[in-house]
Design an enzyme around this catalytic site. Structure first.
Site, short mmCIF file in Angstrom:
data_model
loop_
_atom_site.label_atom_id
_atom_site.label_comp_id
_atom_site.label_asym_id
_atom_site.label_seq_id
_atom_site.Cartn_x
_atom_site.Cartn_y
_atom_site.Cartn_z
N ARG A 73 0.75 -1.28 0.06
CA ARG A 73 0.10 0.22 0.02
C ARG A 73 0.92 1.37 -0.09
O ARG A 73 0.53 2.04 -0.76
CB ARG A 73 -0.93 0.10 1.22
N ASN A 105 -3.95 9.15 3.66
CA ASN A 105 -2.62 8.31 4.31
C ASN A 105 -2.53 8.02 5.77
O ASN A 105 -1.71 7.23 5.86
CB ASN A 105 -1.51 8.94 3.91
#
Length: 355
Positions: A73, A105
């Site tokens: 990711r 994030n």
């Protein structure tokens, strides 16, 4: 009955034959390398670099299986925002807010950032200083995580340099589509970075690993259930994810959550995808055939994933004398006359001068 069974066998053979042909065609493709990147970039300066990364992650992922998904990711979120320059690894400073602080994030795992910095330290010790960039470490860590979770091994073009500054918050939101997006929205986001529908379906397959926060798909459960979601699956999710829950999580792939395989696409065929951005790929005519092909042919998925992730890993890379090679992945080095500002900083300077 015999005639019906024969027809089913013929149909299955046709599907498998088409899938096999598609796999062969995909495997024959190799993305064009960006200027400055090479599959043997560290052959002379740090020949043991890839083995150091792999050996570290083999032990780390054995202890924490979730680390594999977390590292994949990070590579995705790095490349989608101002290119694969390691900018997502930077911490806040007194004058700049990091990409980590942006809402898309905030669920990136701190253990994954630590793992990249731990690898950074090992490489500096083995190679005599900062030789391997943090952006390259992130790309290698994602590749090795895929392999260690059961997915394909692939060659990673290397030679990226590290950016000097994080992207502005507006650029992060403009680059990372939310999980509530449909295929039309996703394709619009990906077109900005020269990725297409096949890349979308293949790269989404990384959701075969990892977990998701309930809040990311809550709108599919409450106040009314999304009709494209399997009723049994929705019932199970509601046990884990009651309304207005902001802390609970669940696995992305209910079949093999810690294995990099094609079961994610079987989830979609059974209407058991978590996000709108996942399930809509099995509804939209532009992506449904690829989802179906990957569900019946894991090799086809692996081939396309390798092509697409290598392609993604070359988005807006800094090479040559651009950027720098960080000694600490979470902070830029002291300014040097030889450092060239990454494009995002140049844009910010230009905007400031225009005011």
């Amino acid at each position: 009955m015999a005639s019906s069974a024969s027809a089913v066998r013929v149909l299955l053979l046709v599907v498998l034959a088409l899938a096999s042909c598609a796999s062969a065609a995909t495997a024959a493709r190799t993305p064009t390398l960006a200027n400055g990147l090479s599959f043997e970039f560290y052959k002379a300066t740090c020949p043991q670099a890839e083995s150091i990364v792999f050996n570290f992650l083999r032990d780390a992922i054995r202890k924490d299986v979730g680390l594999a998904a977390a590292l994949v990711r990070i590579h995705f979120h790095d490349c989608f925002v101002q290119g694969c320059d390691g900018s997502v690894l930077l911490d806040d400073t007194a004058t700049q807010t990091s990409e980590k602080a942006a809402i898309p994030n905030q669920t990136l795992r701190p253990t994954a950032f630590k793992a990249i910095n731990d690898v950074r330290a090992l490489l500096q010790q083995a190679c005599g200083g900062p030789v391997v960039s943090c952006a390259d470490i992130a790309a290698l860590a994602a590749r090795d995580s895929v392999q260690l979770a059961g997915g394909p091994h692939y060659a990673v073009p290397l030679g990226r340099r590290d950016g000097l500054a994080p992207a502005p918050a507006k650029d992060i939101f403009a680059a990372l589509p939310p999980p509530t997006s449909n295929v039309t929205t996703l394709l619009r986001f990906l077109a900005q970075i020269s990725l297409d529908a096949d890349d979308l379906v293949a790269l989404s397959g990384a959701h075969t690993l990892g977990i998701a926060h309930c809040v990311s798909f809550e709108e599919r459960l409450f106040p009314t259930q999304d009709p494209t979601m399997d009723k049994w699956f929705a019932g199970q999710l509601k046990l884990t994810c009651p309304a207005l829950n902001i802390t609970n999580t669940t696995v992305n792939d209910i079949r093999t959550p810690n294995v990099f395989d094609n079961k994610y696409y079987l989830d979609l065929l059974n209407r058991q995808g978590l996000f709108t951005s996942d399930q809509d790929m099995h509804t939209d005519a532009r992506t449904k055939p690829t989802v179906t092909r990957f569900a019946v042919d894991q090799a086809a998925f692996f081939d396309q994933f390798v092509f697409s992730v290598v392609k993604m890993g070359q988005i807006n890379v800094l090479t040559g004398n651009q950027g720098q090679i960080r000694t600490d992945c979470s902070a830029p080095n002291a300014a040097s006359n030889n450092d060239e500002l990454p494009w995002s900083v140049l844009e910010t300077v230009a905007e400031t001068l225009a005011l």
